[in-house]
Every structure is written in C-alpha cells, then in structure tokens.
Design a protein around this motif. Structure first.
Motif, mmCIF file in Angstrom:
data_model
loop_
_atom_site.group_PDB
_atom_site.id
_atom_site.type_symbol
_atom_site.label_atom_id
_atom_site.label_comp_id
_atom_site.label_asym_id
_atom_site.label_seq_id
_atom_site.Cartn_x
_atom_site.Cartn_y
_atom_site.Cartn_z
ATOM 1 N N ALA A 662 55.434 48.653 67.077
ATOM 2 C CA ALA A 662 55.003 50.101 67.609
ATOM 3 C C ALA A 662 55.371 50.057 68.930
ATOM 4 N N LEU A 663 56.019 51.225 69.443
ATOM 5 C CA LEU A 663 56.317 51.311 70.839
ATOM 6 C C LEU A 663 55.542 52.102 71.759
ATOM 7 N N ALA A 664 54.547 51.623 72.369
ATOM 8 C CA ALA A 664 53.512 52.028 73.158
ATOM 9 C C ALA A 664 54.065 52.882 74.530
ATOM 10 N N ASP A 665 53.419 53.788 74.949
ATOM 11 C CA ASP A 665 53.713 54.429 75.982
ATOM 12 C C ASP A 665 55.028 55.094 76.225
ATOM 13 N N ARG A 666 55.490 55.366 75.027
ATOM 14 C CA ARG A 666 57.284 55.877 75.076
ATOM 15 C C ARG A 666 57.089 57.351 75.248
ATOM 16 N N GLU A 667 57.980 58.002 75.949
ATOM 17 C CA GLU A 667 57.861 59.585 76.371
ATOM 18 C C GLU A 667 59.233 59.861 75.251
ATOM 19 N N LEU A 668 58.642 60.996 74.820
ATOM 20 C CA LEU A 668 59.868 61.805 74.126
ATOM 21 C C LEU A 668 59.834 63.146 73.952
ATOM 22 N N THR A 669 60.707 63.964 73.532
ATOM 23 C CA THR A 669 60.870 65.558 73.463
ATOM 24 C C THR A 669 61.313 65.656 72.031
ATOM 25 N N VAL A 670 60.252 66.651 71.606
ATOM 26 C CA VAL A 670 60.470 67.182 70.179
ATOM 27 C C VAL A 670 60.719 68.621 70.301
ATOM 28 N N VAL A 671 61.864 68.912 69.285
ATOM 29 C CA VAL A 671 62.278 70.196 69.344
ATOM 30 C C VAL A 671 62.325 70.882 67.918
ATOM 31 N N ARG A 686 53.644 61.512 74.792
ATOM 32 C CA ARG A 686 53.656 60.133 75.251
ATOM 33 C C ARG A 686 53.288 59.564 74.120
ATOM 34 N N CYS A 687 53.626 58.413 73.646
ATOM 35 C CA CYS A 687 52.920 57.669 72.732
ATOM 36 C C CYS A 687 51.842 57.091 73.049
#
Length: 731
Positions: A662-671, A686-687
C-alpha cells in the motif's frame, strides 16, 4: 412515464390494425425466423436486381433488360427499361411500373459507384413525379433504403453522438436519431392515404412483391404490406439506441397480454405527452371501417393478435411475463380452435414451455397443433418442434490416454475392485445423450505417424473422406452398452467403463446409436485415444517447451527415452527437429522458435505416445513494477442528482517479485468526466497509512446521461466507470 415516437407508433399502430384488421403479419413483431411469411415479405427491388414476373405484352423488353445485365451493360439495361416504365404506367400496371422504376434507379446508382446516396437522391426525384397509385410504394422503398443503409453502416452510427446543431442534407453524416426520424417520416408519408391503401388489393403489386408461404387473406390489402414494413422498423432492436433515457417501457402487467378488446381500449400514450407523441400511430381507428373477429374470414385479426402477443413477449419486463403470455395464447387457442392459425399459437405456446425446460408438456402442446391442422403453416411448425424435442443426441468424452491394465494392490475408495482385489485403472466413457437407449462403440487401430505427412489434418479435425475411410475399416474391438431411457426428453449423463482388452497403440474411438454405424438419421462421434502406460507432460516456459516422461502406473520418471518434435512449415510439411533424450528425471527441454507450433512424440522400449495437441512457447517481457489506484463505488447505477460515493486504494505492484504494498501518504487528483469526456468536477486526496482515500461527487442533472468515468489525473493511475441514467423509482 415518457415514450418515444417509435414505441408509440408501434403499439398504437397494432391497436389500429386490430380494429381495422386489414393487417396481420406474423413476423412483424419479432417472432422466430422460422415463422412463415406472406407474399408481402420483401421488396425485390430493395435488395437487388432479380428476375421479375413480366407483363405478357412486355416479356421481350424484360428479357432484353436481363440480357444486358448479364452482359454487364447497365446503360443498355436502363435504356430498355424506359419503354417498360412508360408502357406499365399507361396500362396502370402499378406493380410492374414500380419494379421497373426501382430497378432503373439501382442500375443508375451502380454506375455512379454503388453509393447509397446516389440511389436515394434519384428515388426522391422519382417520387416527386410519380402517380399517386405508386407513390406510397416508392416511399416505402425509400424508407427501406435508408434502413438498409443503417444496417450496412451501423458501426458508424453507434460511434456518433447526438449534437445540438441541426444536421445537413447529407444523410451519411446524420446521427442515429436523425436517420430514424427520416425513416419514420417516410413511412408516415407512405401511410398517409390509408383509406385508399385499404381498398387496394395487395395482388395489384404481384410483379413487385415476393410470394411467401401464407395466403393473401392474412393481409389482403396494400396497407397491410406497408404497415408491416413500418412495424418491422419500429419494433427493431436498434430502436433502443435512438430512444431517450426515459423512454416508455412495457410491463408484463400491462394490457399487452389482455384480450384484444382490452388491449384496443388501452391508452398507450399518456395524455400529458406532446401531441406528436400522443397521436403517432400507424392507423387511426376512427378513419377506417371496423372489420373484427366476427367477419367471415377472421384470419387477419387472429394473425395480428398473435403478432401483438409475440411483441409483448419480446419486449415486456416482469416476473409474470411467461405466465401471462401462456395464458393469453391459451385463450386465443380456445377461442379460435377451429381456425388453422390456432396451430401457430400452439407453436408459440409450446416454445415458451420448452424454454422453461418442461419438454414433455411442450411436446404435448405442439402435438395438438400438428394433429389439428397438419397441412397448415402452424401445424408444420408444431411438427418441427415435436421432431426437435424427440431428436436423438449423443456426445462422448473420455481421457485421451488409456492405461487399462489391472494390477494387485489396495485400491482407492472411489475405484472399482474385482474379486481378486485388482483395481480398474481404465478411464470412464462419459456419454451425454437424450432419446437414446443403446450406444455402440468401435475401436479402430491407426498409425499416428500418418499425421506427420504433408497436409494431413490433425486427428481431432478429420475430413469427411477420412471419416468415411475410418468407418469402412475393420474394427479392432467392438462393444455396446444399454442406457437408461430419457422419458423427460432431457439430456442425461452416464459414465460407462472403458474396455481393458485393447493392446497399446493409437486408436480412433467411434460411437453410434445405430448398430450398423450408418450415417442416415444417426449421430456418429469420433475421438482419438492412446492406449499406453507412458505419460507425457508438456509446458511452455521462458520461450522453451519443457516436458516430463513418466510411467503412468507408478509415476516413476522414464529416462533415456527418445523425444521428437515437428513444426509445420508454410507448405504444409512437418519439419523434424533433432531428437532429444530424457534425463534421469524423465525431463527434457526443447528450444522453441517464436510463432511456431510443435507436435511431440515419445518412444521408449517399444512404447510410444504422441502429444494431444501442438504446443508453442513465447518469450514475454518481464513485468515492470508499477503504481496503481483501485476504485470502489457504492452502487452500479445512479440517478441524476444522487451522490456517488467512492473509495480508492493506492498500491505498488511488482509481479516479478510477488511484492504488493500500500502507498501511504500519496497525494493524487481525482477527476469526474461525463460521457463526452468533459470534466464535471475534481478533488485532491492524500492516502492514509493504509493507502486508502475516499470522496464523493454529485451525479449531474444538466448533461447527457450514460456511462461516466472517475479517474486519477495526477498520481497512481486508475479509473472506475459509473452509469448515470433515469431508472424507475420504487414506490
């Protein structure tokens, strides 16, 4: 509940036809293809150029046209058609005139490159100057040509979206709703003169229409034919692609399965709808005389009523659909028991019962129709269904390698044991059958190496000549078995013991339900088997093909065995590769080439075994490690305005090392995207420590509905599809 033009015209049209009863075509509302057709079943000029029924005075001209076409002289054929057109119009031979005009247009279109737009433009010009007697037929042909264009180019239309900009005159650029609207307009134009069409016998156009298997009394007037052509269009499955999201849907509890009188009293289109969708019917009862079931010949009425019920069965939804359809058919059969069309109703009734797997009852119903009206179209359909249910069927499956020796020892619990404590190591023959009580077998010895010869088919794909040659050979061993009867006409599976008398070698096993293995009214099955105490195990691995050769009885490896491989070249030759030898573990490795299939054979101390199939090995690139986002939504379908709840998990994947984190503390943008890939909204996440995040979007109310998408525009890639559409709300 809203409706669309096609469904309204379809259902209201059937109501009107039941009341005027000049129409009755069985196939119009989606019955099986085996349903018999009337002579008004197809427009010959619509499909292609075919021989015509010539008027006596113009026989010579028609022959000249056909001769020119056979010689590839379309311009000459067009010149020969002109006097036919003028003469037929003068003599009021309307069917012949329509035929000649349509054929001329087809030829002219072929000269211009066989483009549909060329034919349609020419036909529109002919319609504008055609006599009123043939204009409805030409309008019908034009509608059919538009429909044919869609059928030949449906893939183009399925990729187009409806635009707000008004379409131009070039119909090849139209979207599906616009094209269907034009076809609808042409049919409505053709049916505008309903009173005249209902007084014009269909026989007037015998030169134009193909003759089918049903009498003209089922649909005697020209109105019948045009209405049939229109209703075929309105009831087509493609209408679903052009209808609005809130289109009318037919419930099985609606009057569609009620008696004809109740159905005709049904207000299909709600009064709140726009006028064009309330009154869009194919016929208006107030404009036509009522010819009902009390007429001298009720054929048209019964025929149309059957079509109405079949339409309901094809499109209605609800758990009670089958029950209501069967009840309606039974009522129709009881009411019209002395009419031959009751046999058609019995056939449809039996088909539904058959689909429910009640084959005994289905056969009983079909026999009623077959015996009551044996020479009618419905009686013949019933007889065919009885034959289908009673048909014999046999299929055999077995292991491909038989090791049929007996040896002493303590047997597993599931194997059979004889009086001397020997277990049966032979495989079973699984027979799947119905309507058969005896099965006969032959084992025919064969040389497997023949399949290494040039252009010789594999054992599993024998040619007809090879099958006949096998049947003519002397059998090495023959036996038979009794099978439990299938009184319910359903398929049954029975396991039969394989014989242990066969010597090692390659055989074809042939099965038949007739003792003489004749091919008349018989199913003969062929399969190839090896009788051997060798076991050959093959597997592709890292671009090579690896194998083990084992003793089938003990499982011990067979060392020092010869293994040969062949591939097939472009000329159909089997090309041999150098022989391999198994090691002390019975193991061998064959270096395979890309894009080549290989056949294998193993030999050891007089024992032999060939591979069941051809094998290939491909070298795959190693999977690289990657990051991804997996989405979950709280439901599959949403209505406009509802909240779409989603959750995501970000992962690091390394399949080569079998490592998933699992990728902790990963930021991403959802469209959030609409069906046209236009952005509706976006959110940044942010995960957490477990690599997960969650959020929500509101399903839009102001956009085209359909399949929408949630995807990651920045961060570990991933997406999820969501379906936003109007669905009935539960009360």
């Amino acid at each position: 509940m809203k409706t669309n033009t096609a469904s309204t015209r379809l259902q209201a049209g059937v109501k009107g036809l039941l009341q005027s009863c000049s129409f009755g075509l069985i196939a119009v509302l989606g019955l099986p293809a085996e349903t018999p057709q009337s002579k008004a079943a197809a427009l010959l000029a619509f499909v292609s150029i075919v021989p015509v029924a010539w008027a006596a005075s113009r026989d010579a001209h028609w022959k000249e046209v056909d001769e020119a076409v056979r010689k590839g002289l379309p311009k000459t054929a067009i010149e020969k058609l002109e006097p036919i057109i003028q003469g037929a119009l003068k003599d009021k031979a309307w069917g012949e005139a329509t035929k000649a005009i349509a054929r001329k247009i087809v030829l002219e279109g072929n000269i211009q490159g066989n483009k549909p737009e060329e034919k349609i433009i020419r036909l529109e010009a002919e319609i504008s100057k055609a006599p009123k007697e043939i204009a409805p037929l030409l309008d019908t042909i034009l509608a059919n040509w538009y429909w044919h264009y869609f059928q030949q180019n449906r893939w183009r239309f399925m990729q187009r979206t409806q635009t707000t900009q008004a379409p131009g005159k070039d119909f090849t650029t139209w979207d599906l709703p616009r094209l269907f609207a034009e076809i609808d307009r042409q049919f409505q134009k053709a049916l505008a003169s309903a009173d005249t069409l209902k007084k014009t016998p269909v026989s007037t156009f015998d030169d134009l229409l193909q003759k089918g298997s049903l009498p003209d009394s089922y649909r005697p007037m020209l109105y019948d034919f045009i209405a049939h052509e229109a209703l075929k269009f309105y009831s087509s499955a493609e209408q679903a692609a052009a209808k609005p999201e809130d289109a009318f849907e037919l419930s099985a509890e609606s009057p569609v399965f009620d008696g004809a009188e109740q159905f005709m009293a049904w207000n299909v289109a709600p009064a709140s709808l726009p006028a064009d969708k309330q009154a869009g019917s194919l016929s208006h009862p107030e404009d036509s005389p009522i010819v009902n079931q009390h007429d001298q010949d009720a054929s048209a009425f019964i025929d149309t009523d059957l079509a109405r019920l079949a339409y309901g069965y094809n499109v209605a939804f609800g758990e009670e659909k089958n029950a209501r359809y069967k009840t309606a058919l039974k009522a129709l059969v009881d009411k019209w028991a002395d009419h031959e069309l009751s046999a058609v109703a019995l056939h449809h009734w039996a088909r539904v019962v058959q689909s429910e797997d009640a084959l005994v009852e289905a056969r009983k119903i079909a026999l009623r129709g077959a015996n009551a009206f044996p020479n009618s179209a419905g009686g013949k359909l019933c007889r065919n269904l009885v034959s289908e249910i009673e048909a014999k069927a046999v299929a055999i499956t077995t292991e491909r390698v038989w090791n049929c020796q007996r040896r002493a020892g303590v047997p597993p619990a599931q194997t059979q044991v004889d009086s001397q404590g020997r277990r049966d190591a032979c495989p079973a023959l699984e027979v799947r059958y119905r309507n058969v009580t005896d099965i006969y077998f032959r084992a025919v010895a064969y040389d497997w190496n023949i399949f290494l010869q040039k252009n010789h088919s594999r054992p599993e794909s024998l040619s007809e000549a090879e099958r006949k040659e096998l049947l003519a050979r002397q059998a090495t061993f023959e036996w038979s078995a009794k099978l439990p009867a299938t009184a319910d006409f359903k398929e049954r599976a029975e396991a039969l013991p394989a014989p242990d008398q066969l010597k090692p070698g390659f055989y074809f096993l042939i099965a038949s339900h007739k003792p003489d293995f004749s091919e008349t009214d018989n199913q003969i099955a062929f399969t190839d088997i090896w009788v051997s105490d060798l076991a050959l195990v093959l597997r592709p691995r890292d671009g090579n093909i690896e194998g083990f050769l084992l003793d089938a009885n003990s499982g011990e490896p067979v060392s020092g065995a010869e293994v040969m491989a062949w591939h097939l070249d472009n000329l159909g030759n089997r090309v041999a590769h150098p022989a391999l030898t198994t090691d002390e573990n019975g193991f061998f490795t064959f270096k395979a080439n890309q894009n080549q299939n290989y056949l294998f054979r193993a030999r050891h101390n007089g024992r032999e075994l060939g591979s069941q199939q051809e094998y290939s090995a491909y070298r795959y690139e190693r999977q690289r490690a990657y990051d991804q986002t997996i989405f979950f939504t709280d439901r599959a379908i949403y209505r406009p305005g509802q909240t779409i709840q989603y959750k995501g998990i970000c992962l690091h994947v390394d399949q080569e090392k079998d490592d998933y984190d699992a990728l902790a503390d990963r930021e991403l943008t959802v469209v959030f995207l609409d069906p046209n890939s236009k952005a509706i909204a976006r959110q940044t996440h942010r995960c957490n420590d477990y690599g997960s995040f969650s959020g929500s979007f509101a399903a839009p109310r102001d956009r085209v509905l359909g399949q929408m998408r949630i995807y990651v525009s920045s961060g570990p890639g991933g997406q999820a599809n969501v379906n936003v559409r109007l669905t009935p709300q539960r009360s």
